[in-house]
Design an enzyme around this catalytic site. Structure first.
Site, PDB file in Angstrom:
ATOM      1  N   TRP A  79     -16.021 129.250 143.744  1.00 25.97           N
ATOM      2  CA  TRP A  79     -16.832 128.092 143.325  1.00 25.97           C
ATOM      3  C   TRP A  79     -18.308 128.459 143.237  1.00 25.97           C
ATOM      4  O   TRP A  79     -19.012 127.989 142.340  1.00 25.97           O
ATOM      5  CB  TRP A  79     -16.600 126.896 144.246  1.00 25.97           C
ATOM      6  CG  TRP A  79     -15.183 126.415 144.189  1.00 25.97           C
ATOM      7  CD1 TRP A  79     -14.266 126.431 145.193  1.00 25.97           C
ATOM      8  CD2 TRP A  79     -14.497 125.856 143.045  1.00 25.97           C
ATOM      9  NE1 TRP A  79     -13.062 125.931 144.751  1.00 25.97           N
ATOM     10  CE2 TRP A  79     -13.180 125.566 143.445  1.00 25.97           C
ATOM     11  CE3 TRP A  79     -14.879 125.587 141.732  1.00 25.97           C
ATOM     12  CZ2 TRP A  79     -12.236 125.016 142.581  1.00 25.97           C
ATOM     13  CZ3 TRP A  79     -13.936 125.033 140.862  1.00 25.97           C
ATOM     14  CH2 TRP A  79     -12.634 124.760 141.288  1.00 25.97           C
TER      15      TRP A  79
ATOM     16  N   ASP B 229     -23.064 122.396 147.486  1.00 25.41           N
ATOM     17  CA  ASP B 229     -21.774 121.897 147.006  1.00 25.41           C
ATOM     18  C   ASP B 229     -20.905 121.633 148.236  1.00 25.41           C
ATOM     19  O   ASP B 229     -20.452 122.562 148.896  1.00 25.41           O
ATOM     20  CB  ASP B 229     -21.142 122.951 146.093  1.00 25.41           C
ATOM     21  CG  ASP B 229     -19.725 122.589 145.642  1.00 25.41           C
ATOM     22  OD1 ASP B 229     -19.229 121.502 146.006  1.00 25.41           O
ATOM     23  OD2 ASP B 229     -19.107 123.403 144.929  1.00 25.41           O
TER      24      ASP B 229
ATOM     25  N   LYS C 285     -11.264 115.741 147.427  1.00 24.12           N
ATOM     26  CA  LYS C 285     -10.792 116.516 148.571  1.00 24.12           C
ATOM     27  C   LYS C 285     -10.931 115.724 149.867  1.00 24.12           C
ATOM     28  O   LYS C 285      -9.951 115.480 150.543  1.00 24.12           O
ATOM     29  CB  LYS C 285     -11.518 117.854 148.642  1.00 24.12           C
ATOM     30  CG  LYS C 285     -10.909 118.821 147.632  1.00 24.12           C
ATOM     31  CD  LYS C 285     -11.829 119.856 147.114  1.00 24.12           C
ATOM     32  CE  LYS C 285     -11.142 120.649 146.009  1.00 24.12           C
ATOM     33  NZ  LYS C 285     -12.065 121.266 145.090  1.00 24.12           N
TER      34      LYS C 285
HETATM   35  C1  PLP Z   1     -12.616 121.778 144.067  1.00 22.24           C
HETATM   36  C2  PLP Z   1     -14.000 122.295 144.145  1.00 22.24           C
HETATM   37  C3  PLP Z   1     -14.878 122.219 143.057  1.00 22.24           C
HETATM   38  C4  PLP Z   1     -14.471 121.700 141.703  1.00 22.24           C
HETATM   39  O1  PLP Z   1     -14.500 120.341 141.682  1.00 22.24           O
HETATM   40  P1  PLP Z   1     -14.162 119.498 140.364  1.00 22.24           P
HETATM   41  O2  PLP Z   1     -14.467 118.110 140.823  1.00 22.24           O
HETATM   42  O3  PLP Z   1     -12.733 119.749 140.029  1.00 22.24           O
HETATM   43  O4  PLP Z   1     -15.067 119.960 139.285  1.00 22.24           O
HETATM   44  C5  PLP Z   1     -16.162 122.683 143.237  1.00 22.24           C
HETATM   45  N1  PLP Z   1     -16.574 123.191 144.411  1.00 22.24           N
HETATM   46  C6  PLP Z   1     -15.744 123.279 145.476  1.00 22.24           C
HETATM   47  C7  PLP Z   1     -16.258 123.849 146.758  1.00 22.24           C
HETATM   48  C8  PLP Z   1     -14.438 122.844 145.376  1.00 22.24           C
HETATM   49  O5  PLP Z   1     -13.617 122.931 146.433  1.00 22.24           O
END
Ligand code: PLP
Length: 361
Positions: free
Chosen positions: A103, A172, A196
């Site tokens: 990511w 993030d 998540k």
């Molecule tokens: C799943 C994830 C993403 C991607 O997220 P989307 O909402 O599908 O774009 C980005 N960063 C991390 C750390 C993730 O676990």
């Protein structure tokens, strides 16, 4: 009662059962409107009250100071990979990133469209099994960026790196937002896909300090400016109403059980159950993450052979323990034990893994 299994998928992921039941109860008639929330105008007073409460819950749960704004956006965390550098660029200064996995790399790739990216630390040398120490951000960067929890590798920042001067730190937090108490003031920007740890797919939560809203170039398309969404309280256009509503129910549940401090205690207990099992398995289960970098949310481990890994995932499935196959870049197994995973689920998994080891070593 519908059948419910233990869902260890990395995302979309398990949601609190009370939140789902509430949604079911209100599905056809939201608060006496005679309409589902899905059918309700996003300009109606009933929707507006729900929308404001969702944001208030985020503010209360994370103790967010008044000079930070809360946004509900679309396009996933992946859209913030470009929107963050777009909105945070400043005077041609470079952007500083820490590379802790897939990511992070995706975020770095998008940032390069807007300026020079310096990767100041990386754990790629050991397949992202740790969080780099002594990260050295410089004081003349436009902003610094980290991935708080690395969903695929099962590593998580245990403490936040220092960022010198007034360089804003962007994080993030897609796979661990609200897993533990944090000091929001350490960050300029926090973003997280909801699917998540706080809700369903389709909405991204963004928290931004308001002084950072003035940087973006004038000639930027309206929808890509955070400021547009701040000025309209995330109602500039038709937002992901239903996804925000499920977040509201999920966060309401979190508040009802004692909020982030309480769930942090439970998360630490849950993670300890699995890491202790790994550490006491005489090497049958081998954790991917270094012990000082272990995630509270994604527990990654390998078995002695790929054949045993496949067998283990299959037998777990037969016991209604679902979603345990690891990501292809690590292999093995991954148990995602987000806030909504009850401790009973983790205990059931631990019992299963103990038995599997006894039968297969
Ligand atoms: C799943 C994830 C993403 C991607 O997220 P989307 O909402 O599908 O774009 C980005 N960063 C991390 C750390 C993730 O676990």
């Amino acid at each position: 009662m519908a059948k419910r299994i233990y869902n260890f998928y990395a995302g979309p992921a398990t949601l609190p059962l009370p939140a789902l039941k509430k949604a079911q109860k209100e599905l056809l008639d939201f608060h006496g409107t005679g309409m589902s929330l899905m059918e309700l105008s996003h300009r109606s007073k009933e929707y507006d009250a729900m929308h404001k409460e969702a944001s208030s819950l985020v503010r209360r749960l994370m103790k967010i100071p008044d000079d930070y704004k809360i946004l509900w956006l679309q396009g996933g965390a992946s859209s913030q990979f470009y929107m963050a550098p777009l909105n945070l660029q400043k005077d041609g200064k470079s952007f500083e990133y820490v590379n802790t996995g897939v990511w992070s790399k995706k975020a770095i790739k998008e940032a390069k469209f807007y300026g020079e990216v310096k990767v100041v630390a990386s754990s790629e040398d050991e397949n992202f099994s740790y969080i780099p120490k002594n990260i050295d951000f410089s004081s003349d960067a436009a902003f610094a960026h980290i991935t708080g929890n690395n969903t695929i590798y099962g590593t998580e920042f245990q403490e936040w790196p220092d960022v010198p001067g007034d360089v804003p730190l962007a994080c993030d937090m897609s796979s661990h937002i609200m897993d533990k108490v944090i000091d929001v003031k350490k960050f300029g920007v926090i973003y997280a896909g909801a699917q998540k740890n706080i809700g369903p797919a389709g909405v991204t939560l963004l928290i931004v300090r308001e002084d950072l809203l003035e940087r973006i170039p004038e000639n930027t398309p309206t929808m890509q400016k955070w400021k547009t969404h701040v000025e309209k309280d995330s109602l500039f256009n038709t937002g992901p109403c239903w996804a925000i509503y499920i977040c509201k129910l999920s966060l309401g549940h979190l508040e009802s059980i004692g909020g982030v401090p309480e769930v942090e205690k439970i998360n630490r207990k849950k993670a300890k159950i699995l890491y202790d099992l790994i550490d006491n398995s005489n090497g049958f289960y081998k954790g991917h993450a270094k012990p000082d970098s272990r995630s509270l949310m994604n527990v990654t481990f390998n078995l002695p052979t790929p054949e045993l890994e496949e067998k283990c995932v299959k037998e777990a499935l037969e016991k209604d323990l679902v979603g345990l196959k690891g990501h292809r870049s690590v292999g093995g197994m991954r148990a995602s034990i987000y806030n909504a995973m009850p401790i009973e689920g983790v205990n059931t998994l631990a019992d299963f893994l103990k038995e599997f080891q006894e039968n297969n070593q």
